[in-house]
Motif scaffolding. Structure first.
Motif, PDB file in Angstrom:
ATOM      1  N   CYS A 161       0.853  -1.186   0.000  1.00  0.00           N
ATOM      2  CA  CYS A 161       0.000   0.000   0.000  1.00  0.00           C
ATOM      3  C   CYS A 161       0.891   1.240   0.000  1.00  0.00           C
ATOM      4  O   CYS A 161       2.105   1.127  -0.008  1.00  0.00           O
ATOM      5  CB  CYS A 161      -0.925  -0.005   1.218  1.00  0.00           C
ATOM      6  N   GLY A 162       0.253   2.413  -0.026  1.00  0.00           N
ATOM      7  CA  GLY A 162       1.017   3.652   0.052  1.00  0.00           C
ATOM      8  C   GLY A 162       1.227   4.368  -1.256  1.00  0.00           C
ATOM      9  O   GLY A 162       1.985   5.331  -1.321  1.00  0.00           O
ATOM     10  N   ARG A 163       0.558   3.943  -2.312  1.00  0.00           N
ATOM     11  CA  ARG A 163       0.752   4.576  -3.621  1.00  0.00           C
ATOM     12  C   ARG A 163      -0.360   5.552  -4.016  1.00  0.00           C
ATOM     13  O   ARG A 163      -0.265   6.236  -5.006  1.00  0.00           O
ATOM     14  CB  ARG A 163       0.881   3.504  -4.691  1.00  0.00           C
ATOM     15  N   GLY A 164      -1.429   5.612  -3.233  1.00  0.00           N
ATOM     16  CA  GLY A 164      -2.593   6.405  -3.604  1.00  0.00           C
ATOM     17  C   GLY A 164      -2.305   7.879  -3.774  1.00  0.00           C
ATOM     18  O   GLY A 164      -2.686   8.488  -4.785  1.00  0.00           O
ATOM     19  N   LEU A 165      -1.626   8.495  -2.801  1.00  0.00           N
ATOM     20  CA  LEU A 165      -1.354   9.919  -2.911  1.00  0.00           C
ATOM     21  C   LEU A 165      -0.291  10.210  -3.960  1.00  0.00           C
ATOM     22  O   LEU A 165      -0.296  11.272  -4.575  1.00  0.00           O
ATOM     23  CB  LEU A 165      -0.976  10.493  -1.543  1.00  0.00           C
ATOM     24  N   LEU A 166       0.594   9.249  -4.194  1.00  0.00           N
ATOM     25  CA  LEU A 166       1.544   9.382  -5.292  1.00  0.00           C
ATOM     26  C   LEU A 166       0.796   9.412  -6.626  1.00  0.00           C
ATOM     27  O   LEU A 166       1.129  10.190  -7.525  1.00  0.00           O
ATOM     28  CB  LEU A 166       2.552   8.232  -5.265  1.00  0.00           C
ATOM     29  N   LEU A 167      -0.249   8.596  -6.758  1.00  0.00           N
ATOM     30  CA  LEU A 167      -1.073   8.621  -7.968  1.00  0.00           C
ATOM     31  C   LEU A 167      -1.740   9.981  -8.154  1.00  0.00           C
ATOM     32  O   LEU A 167      -1.773  10.515  -9.267  1.00  0.00           O
ATOM     33  CB  LEU A 167      -2.143   7.528  -7.917  1.00  0.00           C
ATOM     34  N   VAL A 168      -2.265  10.549  -7.075  1.00  0.00           N
ATOM     35  CA  VAL A 168      -2.884  11.877  -7.166  1.00  0.00           C
ATOM     36  C   VAL A 168      -1.849  12.887  -7.630  1.00  0.00           C
ATOM     37  O   VAL A 168      -2.098  13.690  -8.542  1.00  0.00           O
ATOM     38  CB  VAL A 168      -3.506  12.306  -5.820  1.00  0.00           C
ATOM     39  N   GLN A 169      -0.676  12.843  -7.029  1.00  0.00           N
ATOM     40  CA  GLN A 169       0.409  13.763  -7.384  1.00  0.00           C
ATOM     41  C   GLN A 169       0.800  13.651  -8.854  1.00  0.00           C
ATOM     42  O   GLN A 169       1.045  14.652  -9.517  1.00  0.00           O
ATOM     43  CB  GLN A 169       1.604  13.448  -6.487  1.00  0.00           C
ATOM     44  N   GLU A 170       0.828  12.445  -9.375  1.00  0.00           N
ATOM     45  CA  GLU A 170       1.266  12.220 -10.748  1.00  0.00           C
ATOM     46  C   GLU A 170       0.168  12.440 -11.785  1.00  0.00           C
ATOM     47  O   GLU A 170       0.463  12.813 -12.918  1.00  0.00           O
ATOM     48  CB  GLU A 170       1.830  10.806 -10.892  1.00  0.00           C
ATOM     49  N   CYS A 171      -1.095  12.211 -11.434  1.00  0.00           N
ATOM     50  CA  CYS A 171      -2.174  12.225 -12.429  1.00  0.00           C
ATOM     51  C   CYS A 171      -3.048  13.474 -12.405  1.00  0.00           C
ATOM     52  O   CYS A 171      -3.702  13.775 -13.397  1.00  0.00           O
ATOM     53  CB  CYS A 171      -3.059  10.997 -12.250  1.00  0.00           C
ATOM     54  N   ALA A 172      -3.100  14.187 -11.283  1.00  0.00           N
ATOM     55  CA  ALA A 172      -3.942  15.385 -11.192  1.00  0.00           C
ATOM     56  C   ALA A 172      -3.164  16.598 -11.696  1.00  0.00           C
ATOM     57  O   ALA A 172      -1.938  16.651 -11.605  1.00  0.00           O
ATOM     58  CB  ALA A 172      -4.383  15.603  -9.753  1.00  0.00           C
ATOM     59  N   ASP A 173      -3.897  17.580 -12.215  1.00  0.00           N
ATOM     60  CA  ASP A 173      -3.262  18.823 -12.649  1.00  0.00           C
ATOM     61  C   ASP A 173      -2.871  19.688 -11.457  1.00  0.00           C
ATOM     62  O   ASP A 173      -1.855  20.370 -11.485  1.00  0.00           O
ATOM     63  CB  ASP A 173      -4.208  19.610 -13.557  1.00  0.00           C
ATOM     64  N   SER A 174      -3.685  19.669 -10.414  1.00  0.00           N
ATOM     65  CA  SER A 174      -3.377  20.392  -9.180  1.00  0.00           C
ATOM     66  C   SER A 174      -4.096  19.704  -8.032  1.00  0.00           C
ATOM     67  O   SER A 174      -5.025  18.928  -8.250  1.00  0.00           O
ATOM     68  CB  SER A 174      -3.783  21.866  -9.291  1.00  0.00           C
ATOM     69  N   TRP A 175      -3.655  19.980  -6.808  1.00  0.00           N
ATOM     70  CA  TRP A 175      -4.237  19.364  -5.630  1.00  0.00           C
ATOM     71  C   TRP A 175      -3.948  20.248  -4.428  1.00  0.00           C
ATOM     72  O   TRP A 175      -3.090  21.125  -4.472  1.00  0.00           O
ATOM     73  CB  TRP A 175      -3.683  17.955  -5.396  1.00  0.00           C
ATOM     74  N   GLY A 176      -4.668  20.017  -3.350  1.00  0.00           N
ATOM     75  CA  GLY A 176      -4.435  20.774  -2.131  1.00  0.00           C
ATOM     76  C   GLY A 176      -5.259  20.218  -0.992  1.00  0.00           C
ATOM     77  O   GLY A 176      -6.035  19.277  -1.160  1.00  0.00           O
ATOM     78  N   GLY A 177      -5.083  20.815   0.174  1.00  0.00           N
ATOM     79  CA  GLY A 177      -5.831  20.394   1.345  1.00  0.00           C
ATOM     80  C   GLY A 177      -5.977  21.529   2.325  1.00  0.00           C
ATOM     81  O   GLY A 177      -5.119  22.408   2.396  1.00  0.00           O
ATOM     82  N   TRP A 178      -7.098  21.532   3.047  1.00  0.00           N
ATOM     83  CA  TRP A 178      -7.362  22.548   4.058  1.00  0.00           C
ATOM     84  C   TRP A 178      -7.828  21.895   5.343  1.00  0.00           C
ATOM     85  O   TRP A 178      -8.727  21.057   5.323  1.00  0.00           O
ATOM     86  CB  TRP A 178      -8.470  23.516   3.607  1.00  0.00           C
ATOM     87  N   SER A 179      -7.236  22.311   6.443  1.00  0.00           N
ATOM     88  CA  SER A 179      -7.765  21.927   7.740  1.00  0.00           C
ATOM     89  C   SER A 179      -8.965  22.819   7.998  1.00  0.00           C
ATOM     90  O   SER A 179      -8.937  24.014   7.697  1.00  0.00           O
ATOM     91  CB  SER A 179      -6.701  22.142   8.818  1.00  0.00           C
ATOM     92  N   LEU A 180     -10.023  22.249   8.553  1.00  0.00           N
ATOM     93  CA  LEU A 180     -11.250  23.014   8.761  1.00  0.00           C
ATOM     94  C   LEU A 180     -11.427  23.461  10.207  1.00  0.00           C
ATOM     95  O   LEU A 180     -12.480  23.955  10.575  1.00  0.00           O
ATOM     96  CB  LEU A 180     -12.450  22.189   8.291  1.00  0.00           C
ATOM     97  N   GLY A 181     -10.390  23.307  11.023  1.00  0.00           N
ATOM     98  CA  GLY A 181     -10.441  23.813  12.386  1.00  0.00           C
ATOM     99  C   GLY A 181     -11.393  23.046  13.278  1.00  0.00           C
ATOM    100  O   GLY A 181     -11.712  21.893  13.032  1.00  0.00           O
ATOM    101  N   ASP A 182     -11.857  23.724  14.325  1.00  0.00           N
ATOM    102  CA  ASP A 182     -12.748  23.107  15.307  1.00  0.00           C
ATOM    103  C   ASP A 182     -14.180  23.558  15.098  1.00  0.00           C
ATOM    104  O   ASP A 182     -14.444  24.663  14.635  1.00  0.00           O
ATOM    105  CB  ASP A 182     -12.320  23.489  16.729  1.00  0.00           C
ATOM    106  N   ASP A 183     -15.118  22.702  15.482  1.00  0.00           N
ATOM    107  CA  ASP A 183     -16.526  23.078  15.439  1.00  0.00           C
ATOM    108  C   ASP A 183     -16.919  23.738  16.762  1.00  0.00           C
ATOM    109  O   ASP A 183     -16.087  23.952  17.643  1.00  0.00           O
ATOM    110  CB  ASP A 183     -17.415  21.874  15.114  1.00  0.00           C
ATOM    111  N   LEU A 184     -18.170  24.081  16.940  1.00  0.00           N
ATOM    112  CA  LEU A 184     -18.636  24.790  18.134  1.00  0.00           C
ATOM    113  C   LEU A 184     -18.490  23.992  19.422  1.00  0.00           C
ATOM    114  O   LEU A 184     -18.445  24.557  20.502  1.00  0.00           O
ATOM    115  CB  LEU A 184     -20.095  25.212  17.948  1.00  0.00           C
ATOM    116  N   LEU A 185     -18.389  22.682  19.334  1.00  0.00           N
ATOM    117  CA  LEU A 185     -18.260  21.841  20.515  1.00  0.00           C
ATOM    118  C   LEU A 185     -16.811  21.483  20.834  1.00  0.00           C
ATOM    119  O   LEU A 185     -16.548  20.672  21.701  1.00  0.00           O
ATOM    120  CB  LEU A 185     -19.090  20.561  20.339  1.00  0.00           C
ATOM    121  N   GLY A 186     -15.858  22.074  20.088  1.00  0.00           N
ATOM    122  CA  GLY A 186     -14.449  21.825  20.349  1.00  0.00           C
ATOM    123  C   GLY A 186     -13.906  20.564  19.717  1.00  0.00           C
ATOM    124  O   GLY A 186     -12.789  20.165  19.981  1.00  0.00           O
TER     125      GLY A 186
END
Length: 134
Positions: free
Chosen positions: A82-107
């Motif tokens: 295992c471990g090839r999935g994000l490598l596939l995204v890196q190689e096959c997608a034109d662009s990629w990114g990620g965002w942390s969405l922080g905490d909700d109202l209940l912490g």
């Protein structure tokens, strides 16, 4: 099958195979590495471009999504099962990114959103013309 049907129905056959593969990788990671709900959103950007976003409840953003665009995922050993999935995204997608969405109202952690884009001429994101929630 849902992604294939949605893209076929919206005339995005030219990106179907790569989107199906990369979406499967991100959704599988959300399922395997988090203990909560997940969701998928496909957004047509115009000009044949498509953005795929996968939200899950974990705040951890894996490489290459949480790093500058020039960062690369290290290759896995040839005998790794295992471990090839994000490598596939890196190689096959034109662009990629990620965002942390922080905490909700209940912490509690609100999770993260990982996304990739494919199709068109690779230009910057265009005005959204359709959103398909699946």
């Amino acid at each position: 099958m849902t992604v294939r049907a949605a893209l076929d129905g919206h005339g995005l056959r030219e990106v179907l195979d790569v989107v199906e593969l990369l979406t499967s990788e991100l959704v599988t990671n959300a399922y395997r590495h988090t203990k909560g709900p997940a969701s998928l959103r496909l957004t047509a950007l115009g000009g044949g471009r498509l953005r795929v976003g996968v939200w899950d409840s974990s705040p951890y953003i894996p490489a290459p999504f949480g790093q500058p665009p020039c960062s690369r995922v290290a290759p896995v050993p040839a005998d790794a099962c295992c471990g090839r999935g994000l490598l596939l995204v890196q190689e096959c997608a034109d662009s990629w990114g990620g965002w942390s969405l922080g905490d909700d109202l209940l912490g509690r952690g609100a999770g993260k959103l990982l996304w990739f884009e494919v199709g068109g001429d690779g230009a910057a994101a265009r005005q959204s013309v359709a959103t398909i929630d699946v």
